[in-house]
Design an enzyme around this catalytic site. Structure first.
Site, PDB file in Angstrom:
ATOM      1  N   TYR A 139       0.814  -1.220   0.000  1.00 18.37           N
ATOM      2  CA  TYR A 139       0.000   0.000   0.000  1.00 18.37           C
ATOM      3  C   TYR A 139       0.851   1.276   0.000  1.00 18.37           C
ATOM      4  O   TYR A 139       0.308   2.382   0.015  1.00 18.37           O
ATOM      5  CB  TYR A 139      -0.931   0.042   1.211  1.00 18.37           C
ATOM      6  N   LYS A 194       5.002 -14.235   2.165  1.00 14.85           N
ATOM      7  CA  LYS A 194       4.946 -15.112   0.987  1.00 14.85           C
ATOM      8  C   LYS A 194       6.378 -15.208   0.469  1.00 14.85           C
ATOM      9  O   LYS A 194       6.682 -14.909  -0.695  1.00 14.85           O
ATOM     10  CB  LYS A 194       3.975 -14.494  -0.045  1.00 14.85           C
ATOM     11  N   ASP A 226      -1.235 -17.683   2.606  1.00 16.59           N
ATOM     12  CA  ASP A 226      -2.364 -18.510   2.176  1.00 16.59           C
ATOM     13  C   ASP A 226      -2.677 -19.580   3.226  1.00 16.59           C
ATOM     14  O   ASP A 226      -3.839 -19.800   3.588  1.00 16.59           O
ATOM     15  CB  ASP A 226      -2.125 -19.119   0.784  1.00 16.59           C
ATOM     16  N   ASP A 250      -3.769  -6.310   6.659  1.00 14.42           N
ATOM     17  CA  ASP A 250      -5.130  -5.813   6.443  1.00 14.42           C
ATOM     18  C   ASP A 250      -6.095  -6.990   6.278  1.00 14.42           C
ATOM     19  O   ASP A 250      -7.144  -7.080   6.926  1.00 14.42           O
ATOM     20  CB  ASP A 250      -5.101  -4.945   5.169  1.00 14.42           C
ATOM     21  N   ASP A 254      -8.961  -8.633   9.160  1.00 11.92           N
ATOM     22  CA  ASP A 254     -10.411  -8.666   8.935  1.00 11.92           C
ATOM     23  C   ASP A 254     -10.945 -10.089   9.090  1.00 11.92           C
ATOM     24  O   ASP A 254     -12.014 -10.309   9.673  1.00 11.92           O
ATOM     25  CB  ASP A 254     -10.760  -8.127   7.537  1.00 11.92           C
TER      26      ASP A 254
END
Ligand code: ATP
Length: 370
Positions: A139, A194, A226, A250, A254
């Site tokens: 981001y 990752k 993942d 992020d 959530d």
């Protein structure tokens, strides 16, 4: 004697309703603690203000935030409030404060709460914290990516050694003062990345490992993002503190909120070395705004996080007590199950939930574990 100046930004949508509850709770708790004074200045910022005036956050408000001991934010932004280039207006407030005040760590506690039905049937107790890197990662470029002839679009991920080290240090410090993961009480920081696919994430992991080497009393673990989403559902009790790059943080926070009752209960903090901003993890929820049906609990718990942060930062027992009182009162209301908001299957209003928390403040003891 703690004496703090707070800037409140109620914002948009349900922001003003839930901020009203939080400020009443703050008022009540400070009235009960003679050694704690909190003065609150509310400022108008956000999408509604932008619509009215063309500016989402005036300089004067930004400067007040810079000067404040902490910022308490309701919710900023509305889906259709966008600049002509498509950028959401909420960035003018949230991103600006995050970047300018170097709020590099997003802290999101994830814990099973009493009286809240388990989303994950039969899951053991969940109690971990997601620490999200807040100002770098995927981001970092925000809307600064490229779009070539409408054929190819790119965004650049930014991972620096310094930024990664800072957020990993916060994660290990947090682990040092928690009681460990529910599974076996072991303190462990899990790096989510990752690293098997992108060199930027391999770099994030290598910096994490350097920080971990300096904290050999705390365990370390690595999980690919993942796999992480599956483990958050299958074995959430194995997490204590989790640290991740901005976008991964992020997403997994959530998901984490959904496993313990949803966004209406999810508190969060954005902190740096000097500044702290506290707001619920949810957005302005325009679909339910203005109807007095939002759940104010996430906002109230974020207020408790603010007092806890102030208390630790200033070595101030009164602020720590205030945090514990608010946390315990909110948990008591949930546990009793008499006042339940619509997001949790009940019909209590936002203001009724606020009244219940205020009443619970008057009838309990402090001491909820934080
Ligand atoms: P943002 O992108 O600004 O974070 P969002 O698109 O994720 O926002 P939210 O505003 O967080 O959306 O709302 C998502 C859903 O959760 C909506 O249906 C909303 O009504 C619900 N919701 C969010 N916060 C609350 C709350 N405090 N009480 C009850 N429902 C909520």
């Amino acid at each position: 004697m703690g004496n703090y100046s707070i800037v409140a930004l109620p914002g948009d949508g349900i922001g003003p309703e839930i901020t009203d509850v939080a400020l009443r709770v703050l008022d009540r708790v400070t009235a009960a603690l003679p050694d704690l004074t909190v003065s609150v200045a509310s400022h108008d910022a956000g999408a509604e203000r932008w619509r009215r005036t063309g500016t989402a956050m005036p300089e004067e408000t930004f400067e007040a935030c810079q000067r404040a001991d902490a910022i308490l934010m309701g919710a900023i932004g509305l889906p259709d409030a966008r600049h002509p280039d498509g950028r959401e207006v909420n960035g003018d407030v949230i991103f600006r404060l995050r970047f300018a005040l170097d709020l590099f760590a997003g802290i999101r506690p994830v814990r099973s709460l009493p009286g809240v039905p388990d989303t994950l049937a039969g899951a053991p107790r969940i109690d971990y914290v997601v620490v999200r890197e807040n100002v770098e990662g995927l981001y970092a470029s925000r809307t600064g990516g490229t779009n070539v002839r409408g054929e190819v679009a790119t965004d650049t991920i930014v991972i620096t050694a310094n930024g990664t080290r800072k957020v990993c240090e916060i994660a290990f410090d947090l682990a040092a003062r928690r009681t460990g993961r529910p599974q076996d009480g072991r303190r462990v920081v899990t790096c989510v990345d990752k690293a098997n696919v992108l060199s930027s994430y391999a770099f994030f992991r290598s910096v994490f490992d350097e920080v971990a080497d300096a904290h050999d009393d705390i365990g370390r673990d690595h999980v690919y993002v993942d796999a992480m989403t599956a483990f958050q559902v299958q074995r959430p009790e194995t997490f204590d503190v989790v640290v991740a790059e901005n976008m991964f943080g992020d997403i997994i926070s959530d998901l984490a909120a959904a496993t313990v009752g949803g966004l209406g209960l999810a508190a969060s903090a954005d902190v740096g070395y000097r500044h702290g901003m506290f707001q619920p993890a949810h957005g302005s929820a325009p679909d339910i705004a203005g109807r007095d049906v939002a759940n104010p609990t996430a906002m109230v718990l974020s207020t408790a996080m603010m007092l806890d942060w102030l208390g630790r930062r200033h070595d101030d027992q009164a602020a720590l007590d205030a945090a514990a009182m608010i946390d315990a009162a909110a948990l008591r209301v949930l546990e009793r199950g008499e006042t339940v908001t619509a997001d949790l299957g009940g019909s209590a209003s936002c203001s009724a939930m606020g009244e219940a928390i205020l009443a619970a403040l008057g009838d309990g003891t402090t001491g909820a574990a934080r």
